[in-house]
Scaffold this motif. Structure first.
Motif, PDB file in Angstrom:
ATOM      1  N   GLY A 128      33.508  31.524  39.704  1.00 22.71           N
ATOM      2  CA  GLY A 128      32.215  32.162  39.913  1.00 22.71           C
ATOM      3  C   GLY A 128      31.958  32.452  41.377  1.00 22.71           C
ATOM      4  O   GLY A 128      31.433  33.515  41.736  1.00 22.71           O
ATOM      5  N   LYS A 129      32.329  31.518  42.249  1.00 18.68           N
ATOM      6  CA  LYS A 129      32.178  31.742  43.689  1.00 18.68           C
ATOM      7  C   LYS A 129      33.100  32.861  44.170  1.00 18.68           C
ATOM      8  O   LYS A 129      32.778  33.578  45.117  1.00 18.68           O
ATOM      9  CB  LYS A 129      32.486  30.453  44.444  1.00 18.68           C
ATOM     10  N   LEU A 130      34.218  33.004  43.504  1.00 14.93           N
ATOM     11  CA  LEU A 130      35.216  33.993  43.913  1.00 14.93           C
ATOM     12  C   LEU A 130      34.867  35.399  43.439  1.00 14.93           C
ATOM     13  O   LEU A 130      35.027  36.372  44.179  1.00 14.93           O
ATOM     14  CB  LEU A 130      36.580  33.579  43.357  1.00 14.93           C
ATOM     15  N   MET A 131      34.365  35.505  42.197  1.00 11.66           N
ATOM     16  CA  MET A 131      34.185  36.830  41.586  1.00 11.66           C
ATOM     17  C   MET A 131      32.818  37.048  40.957  1.00 11.66           C
ATOM     18  O   MET A 131      32.579  38.099  40.365  1.00 11.66           O
ATOM     19  CB  MET A 131      35.266  37.042  40.512  1.00 11.66           C
TER      20      MET A 131
ATOM     21  N   ALA B 198      30.522  36.861  35.997  1.00 11.46           N
ATOM     22  CA  ALA B 198      31.354  37.531  34.994  1.00 11.46           C
ATOM     23  C   ALA B 198      32.813  37.100  35.079  1.00 11.46           C
ATOM     24  O   ALA B 198      33.546  37.163  34.086  1.00 11.46           O
ATOM     25  CB  ALA B 198      31.249  39.045  35.154  1.00 11.46           C
ATOM     26  N   GLY B 199      33.244  36.659  36.254  1.00  9.17           N
ATOM     27  CA  GLY B 199      34.634  36.244  36.417  1.00  9.17           C
ATOM     28  C   GLY B 199      34.879  34.777  36.162  1.00  9.17           C
ATOM     29  O   GLY B 199      36.020  34.313  36.231  1.00  9.17           O
ATOM     30  N   ALA B 200      33.806  34.032  35.845  1.00  3.71           N
ATOM     31  CA  ALA B 200      33.924  32.577  35.679  1.00  3.71           C
ATOM     32  C   ALA B 200      34.364  32.232  34.263  1.00  3.71           C
ATOM     33  O   ALA B 200      33.667  31.553  33.507  1.00  3.71           O
ATOM     34  CB  ALA B 200      32.599  31.911  36.014  1.00  3.71           C
ATOM     35  N   THR B 201      35.535  32.695  33.879  1.00  2.00           N
ATOM     36  CA  THR B 201      36.053  32.501  32.525  1.00  2.00           C
ATOM     37  C   THR B 201      37.380  31.759  32.562  1.00  2.00           C
ATOM     38  O   THR B 201      38.268  32.088  33.351  1.00  2.00           O
ATOM     39  CB  THR B 201      36.247  33.859  31.820  1.00  2.00           C
ATOM     40  N   VAL B 202      37.502  30.767  31.698  1.00  2.00           N
ATOM     41  CA  VAL B 202      38.763  30.056  31.501  1.00  2.00           C
ATOM     42  C   VAL B 202      39.273  30.417  30.112  1.00  2.00           C
ATOM     43  O   VAL B 202      38.519  30.382  29.135  1.00  2.00           O
ATOM     44  CB  VAL B 202      38.576  28.532  31.620  1.00  2.00           C
TER      45      VAL B 202
ATOM     46  N   ALA C 165      42.262  35.930  38.514  1.00  4.33           N
ATOM     47  CA  ALA C 165      41.455  36.586  39.543  1.00  4.33           C
ATOM     48  C   ALA C 165      41.789  38.072  39.550  1.00  4.33           C
ATOM     49  O   ALA C 165      42.935  38.466  39.323  1.00  4.33           O
ATOM     50  CB  ALA C 165      41.720  35.977  40.914  1.00  4.33           C
ATOM     51  N   PHE C 166      40.777  38.885  39.825  1.00  4.63           N
ATOM     52  CA  PHE C 166      40.920  40.334  39.855  1.00  4.63           C
ATOM     53  C   PHE C 166      40.269  40.867  41.133  1.00  4.63           C
ATOM     54  O   PHE C 166      39.312  40.286  41.635  1.00  4.63           O
ATOM     55  CB  PHE C 166      40.234  40.973  38.644  1.00  4.63           C
ATOM     56  N   TRP C 167      40.768  41.978  41.637  1.00  5.20           N
ATOM     57  CA  TRP C 167      40.148  42.597  42.808  1.00  5.20           C
ATOM     58  C   TRP C 167      40.444  44.096  42.799  1.00  5.20           C
ATOM     59  O   TRP C 167      41.448  44.541  42.233  1.00  5.20           O
ATOM     60  CB  TRP C 167      40.646  41.944  44.099  1.00  5.20           C
ATOM     61  N   PRO C 168      39.580  44.898  43.417  1.00  4.90           N
ATOM     62  CA  PRO C 168      39.765  46.351  43.410  1.00  4.90           C
ATOM     63  C   PRO C 168      40.806  46.794  44.431  1.00  4.90           C
ATOM     64  O   PRO C 168      41.115  46.070  45.390  1.00  4.90           O
ATOM     65  CB  PRO C 168      38.375  46.879  43.777  1.00  4.90           C
ATOM     66  N   ASP C 169      41.330  47.997  44.247  1.00  9.92           N
ATOM     67  CA  ASP C 169      42.295  48.552  45.197  1.00  9.92           C
ATOM     68  C   ASP C 169      41.691  48.693  46.589  1.00  9.92           C
ATOM     69  O   ASP C 169      42.416  48.684  47.589  1.00  9.92           O
ATOM     70  CB  ASP C 169      42.771  49.928  44.726  1.00  9.92           C
ATOM     71  N   THR C 170      40.372  48.848  46.650  1.00  7.45           N
ATOM     72  CA  THR C 170      39.694  49.066  47.930  1.00  7.45           C
ATOM     73  C   THR C 170      39.426  47.777  48.692  1.00  7.45           C
ATOM     74  O   THR C 170      38.855  47.811  49.782  1.00  7.45           O
ATOM     75  CB  THR C 170      38.357  49.785  47.687  1.00  7.45           C
ATOM     76  N   ALA C 171      39.828  46.641  48.132  1.00  9.21           N
ATOM     77  CA  ALA C 171      39.588  45.359  48.795  1.00  9.21           C
ATOM     78  C   ALA C 171      40.392  45.271  50.093  1.00  9.21           C
ATOM     79  O   ALA C 171      41.346  46.025  50.325  1.00  9.21           O
ATOM     80  CB  ALA C 171      39.962  44.211  47.869  1.00  9.21           C
TER      81      ALA C 171
END
Length: 597
Positions: free
Chosen positions: A462-465, A468-472, A507-513
């Motif tokens: 959750g802190k990272l994303m 919505a990203g805090a899923t195991v 973990a996921f991140w956009p190309d623009t990161a």
């Protein structure tokens, strides 16, 4: 009309012209290539090295493979200047985030972060953004027969060029892509056969036959399941319909919705035909090339050769089959803890009964899809009722879902088949995972500890994303027959035999990161995965869905089998024709997999 030879020369000449005229495309400029000493046998040849094959040499390969040597471009090539083509870019945008489209592109893989090299790539649709070759192979052989594979392997070995293998590119460790490489693209080899009395080659006379499905390396599981269903049998395979049947999936172990009932994929292999590093076609089974057969069943894909045919055991059709899909909604930390605890408390019994399933542990909900082979919906409803009744008393709980009867595994598998209207790939993704032993589920203290770690992992994510990203992700794909398998007969990680649950974080991140995002995300995923490592000493991780930065990866992916695997690798591939990230023997190579250390 040009002769085949002239067409071959024209093809290679066109690519060479692009190489010399546009170094951004091929990523062959000296500052883009990995630093290494002067060209030597310790390093793969690069396009700027004197050892790189000349035009005539490439043309000869193209002729040998029937004109099917492809100058390989990044998937988004025509969406960038100076190659921009409005019509082609529109088609690229339609398919870019769908696995079925990316499978058809020799230069595309599902997780686009593996297409990057030295911070350079060719992704997305920003027309003015430079387009670099990145880690995309320079050439691909569109394989149509075994001889094509042999030509490609021998060419790579003779000319000291890195070789990669791709069917779908459905891989989380970047094993089907590589800088300045030659790609053996097997995607169009699609033959499927079923044999009710298969006998492995070399077996003694009067060896009884058994049911088998015989698969070319380009077949995906959706196709194999459909063929098996028509033949009124079942086969152990992947839950994702577009995973390849014969490559890294099974060679890395291969968990399945049917694993608690019939074991891992490696437990069901009867025979492989494989082109090894010397370009020879070999049959590997319980009677021929036994060491190779052992290594291929758990030692990982892209390591010991190119599989050109896989033969798997079939099982009688399951005529009664049910599945259940639910979403449990809740509010607050205490409710979340209670739902997780109750759900995880069911897993030991469900696994022992041969049930399997996939679950998503979210901050405000638990979603799961479980399969129940051999039982009807009445039994499933009874099985579910104890769990649902227990959580129904939690304040503000919501329960949505149902159990459904199906006539076969194929019918139950239907809801798992990806809808082509939903994007499923073409993103930057990194995973971490751990096999959680059955022992962790045998008492309340073990389950409580697992719940604590899951919630701590959610806090990390959750802190990272964001929320919505805090899923195991949880997978009930072990226990049952997986526990009864004998890892001495295969090279699969022995920890599978003591495991019950496979846990994944992502973990996921956009190309623009920021260019440093992949490293940062990787470090965070490794740290989060460490929470699960700490509560499962002596276990390991499923190689195909693991942290690419896994500490002590030899032990985590292969366990006590690693020394023997390494010895077989040295014997069969002493020159390193097949090299991939965190694969057997890769510790002998630099991070870029371009030079031996």
């Amino acid at each position: 009309m040009h002769s085949p030879t002239l067409r071959s020369i024209a093809l290679v000449g066109a690519l060479v012209a692009v190489i010399h005229a546009n170094t951004a495309f091929v990523n062959a400029a000296p500052d883009d290539l990995p630093p290494h000493p002067s060209p030597s046998s310790k390093c793969y040849c690069q396009p700027t090295d004197p050892c790189w094959p000349n035009d005539a040499t490439w043309s000869a390969l193209n002729t040998a493979v029937g004109g099917r040597l492809i100058p390989t471009k990044p998937a988004a090539y025509e969406c960038h200047d100076p190659h921009y083509d409005a019509a082609k870019c529109q088609e690229i945008q339609k398919g870019y985030h769908f696995d079925y489209w990316r499978h058809k592109q020799p230069g595309a893989v599902e997780q686009t972060n593996w297409e990057v090299f030295n911070y350079r790539s060719c992704r997305g649709f920003n027309q003015t953004e430079p387009c670099y070759q990145g880690a995309v192979p320079l050439y691909s052989v569109n394989v149509t027969n075994v001889q094509d594979v042999q030509h490609a392997v021998r060419f790579a070995a003779k000319n000291n060029i890195r070789l990669v293998i791709k069917n779908t590119g459905h891989d989380y460790l970047g094993r089907s892509i590589g800088v300045s490489s030659l790609n053996v693209w097997v995607h169009h080899l699609k033959k499927i056969a079923l044999d009710d009395n298969f006998v492995p080659e070399g077996a003694p006379r009067r060896t009884p036959g058994q049911g088998a499905i015989i698969l070319d390396p380009g077949v995906i599981w959706q196709e194999a399941y459909a063929a098996a269903n028509e033949h009124n049998v079942t086969v152990v395979g992947g839950a994702h319909p577009t995973v390849g049947t014969s490559g890294g999936y099974c060679q890395g172990g291969g968990h399945s919705p049917l694993s608690p009932r019939h074991g891992l994929c490696v437990d069901n292999v009867l025979q492989y035909k494989v082109v090894t590093a010397d370009g020879q076609l070999r049959v590997a089974n319980a009677y021929k090339n036994k060491d190779l057969f052992w290594a291929l069943r758990g030692g990982g894909g892209s390591t010991f050769g190119v599989i050109v045919e896989a033969v798997y055991k079939t099982h009688p059709a399951i005529t009664e089959f049910s599945y259940a899909g639910y979403r449990i909604g809740f509010n607050g930390t205490e409710a979340r803890r209670k739902v997780y605890t109750s759900f995880l408390s069911q897993q030991l019994a469900w696994g022992a009964a041969g049930y399997s399933g996939y679950s998503y542990f979210q901050l405000e909900g638990l979603m799961f899809y479980y399969m129940f082979p051999g039982v009807g919906s009445t039994v499933v409803n009874s099985t579910m009722s104890a769990f649902l009744k227990e959580i129904a008393s939690i304040p503000n709980i919501t329960i949505e879902g149902e159990a459904v009867s199906a006539g076969s595994f194929w019918e139950a598998f239907g809801p798992l088949v990806t809808n082509n209207t939903e994007p499923t790939s073409g993103s930057n993704t990194i995973l971490g995972s751990r096999l959680i032993p059955k022992a962790n589920f045998e008492d309340a203290a073990g389950i409580s500890q697992l719940v604590d770690v899951m919630m701590e992992a959610q806090d990390d994510l959750g802190k990272l994303m964001g929320p919505a990203g805090a899923t195991v992700l949880g997978h009930l794909v072990a226990g049952g027959q997986v526990s009864k398998g004998n890892s001495r007969e295969t090279s699969v990680l022995p920890a599978w035999r003591k495991a019950l649950f496979h846990v994944v974080v992502a973990a996921f991140w956009p190309d623009t990161a920021h260019p440093g995002a992949p490293q940062y995300m990787g470090e965070k995923i490794t740290a989060t995965t460490q929470r699960f490592r700490d509560i499962s000493p002596g276990s390991g991780a499923y190689f195909n869905e693991a942290d690419p930065n896994e500490p002590d990866w030899q032990e985590a992916f292969f366990g006590s089998n690693y020394p023997r695997l390494r010895a077989i690798k040295r014997k069969l591939d002493p020159r390193g024709v097949f090299v991939c990230h965190n694969c057997v023997g890769s510790e002998d190579w630099n991070k870029e997999l371009t030079c031996r250390l």
